[in-house]
Design a protein around this motif. Structure first.
Motif, PDB file in Angstrom:
ATOM      1  N   SER A  51       0.797  -1.230   0.000  1.00 27.90           N
ATOM      2  CA  SER A  51       0.000   0.000   0.000  1.00 27.90           C
ATOM      3  C   SER A  51       0.828   1.278   0.000  1.00 27.90           C
ATOM      4  CB  SER A  51      -0.958   0.012   1.187  1.00 27.90           C
ATOM      5  OG  SER A  51      -0.236  -0.097   2.400  1.00 27.90           O
ATOM      6  N   TYR A  55      -0.146   4.975  -1.616  1.00 25.02           N
ATOM      7  CA  TYR A  55      -0.160   6.209  -0.828  1.00 25.02           C
ATOM      8  C   TYR A  55       0.849   7.225  -1.368  1.00 25.02           C
ATOM      9  CZ  TYR A  55      -2.667   3.269   2.541  1.00 25.02           C
ATOM     10  OH  TYR A  55      -3.549   2.424   3.147  1.00 25.02           O
ATOM     11  N   LEU A  65      -3.760  13.957   0.456  1.00 27.25           N
ATOM     12  CA  LEU A  65      -3.084  13.012   1.334  1.00 27.25           C
ATOM     13  C   LEU A  65      -1.725  13.621   1.667  1.00 27.25           C
ATOM     14  CD1 LEU A  65      -3.133  10.277   2.757  1.00 27.25           C
ATOM     15  CD2 LEU A  65      -2.159   9.280   0.684  1.00 27.25           C
ATOM     16  N   VAL A  70       1.357  10.303   5.054  1.00 27.41           N
ATOM     17  CA  VAL A  70       2.175   9.228   4.484  1.00 27.41           C
ATOM     18  C   VAL A  70       3.203   8.770   5.511  1.00 27.41           C
ATOM     19  CG1 VAL A  70       3.791   8.619   2.634  1.00 27.41           C
ATOM     20  CG2 VAL A  70       1.801  10.048   2.118  1.00 27.41           C
ATOM     21  N   PHE A  73       2.227   6.127   8.244  1.00 24.75           N
ATOM     22  CA  PHE A  73       1.894   4.816   7.702  1.00 24.75           C
ATOM     23  C   PHE A  73       1.744   3.773   8.807  1.00 24.75           C
ATOM     24  CE2 PHE A  73       3.605   0.796   5.779  1.00 24.75           C
ATOM     25  CZ  PHE A  73       2.523   0.526   4.968  1.00 24.75           C
ATOM     26  N   THR A  80      -3.388   6.253   6.347  1.00 22.80           N
ATOM     27  CA  THR A  80      -2.565   5.300   5.609  1.00 22.80           C
ATOM     28  C   THR A  80      -2.441   3.978   6.372  1.00 22.80           C
ATOM     29  OG1 THR A  80      -0.612   6.339   6.596  1.00 22.80           O
ATOM     30  CG2 THR A  80      -1.246   7.072   4.392  1.00 22.80           C
ATOM     31  N   THR A  93      -9.361   7.995   3.065  1.00 26.60           N
ATOM     32  CA  THR A  93      -8.210   8.329   2.236  1.00 26.60           C
ATOM     33  C   THR A  93      -8.661   8.559   0.799  1.00 26.60           C
ATOM     34  OG1 THR A  93      -6.923   6.853   3.641  1.00 26.60           O
ATOM     35  CG2 THR A  93      -5.879   7.613   1.607  1.00 26.60           C
TER      36      THR A  93
END
Length: 107
Positions: A51, A55, A65, A70, A73, A80, A93
């Motif tokens: 993922s 992202y 975003l 980010v 995470f 995220t 998101t």
């Protein structure tokens, strides 16, 4: 980040970076300011464990975003999560089209 979370996969985000550059740079039709635009192309990351790839490209493509998210995470209540999740009460998101997860899920 993957390093800060002490969790996640770096192979897909790094190995597929050029694919993301092509898709989000010139091939896909989308409106980062209106992620629900009807005529958008949809990107589904079946391998949800990668993922960070998605992202990163959503951030670079101008979706709402922020880099701070980010960097968050896989942190509780972040935008995220470890696998992409379709917008719900906990995650919202922009640019995520569906929830994906275990290997082999999806086409």
């Amino acid at each position: 980040s993957i390093a800060a979370a002490h969790s996640g996969h770096m192979g897909l985000p790094l190995g597929a970076a050029e694919i993301g550059a092509s898709l989000y740079g010139s091939q896909m039709t989308y409106n980062a300011k209106d992620p629900q635009w009807m005529n958008r192309d949809r990107f589904i990351l079946s391998a949800g464990h990668g993922s960070m790839f998605l992202y990163s490209w959503l951030n670079l493509a101008g979706f709402d975003l922020p880099m701070e998210e980010v960097k968050n995470f896989r942190q509780h209540h972040s935008m995220t999560p470890g696998h992409p999740e379709f917008p719900n009460s906990e995650h919202n998101t922009p640019g995520i089209e569906c929830t994906t997860g275990p290997l082999g899920q999806g086409v």
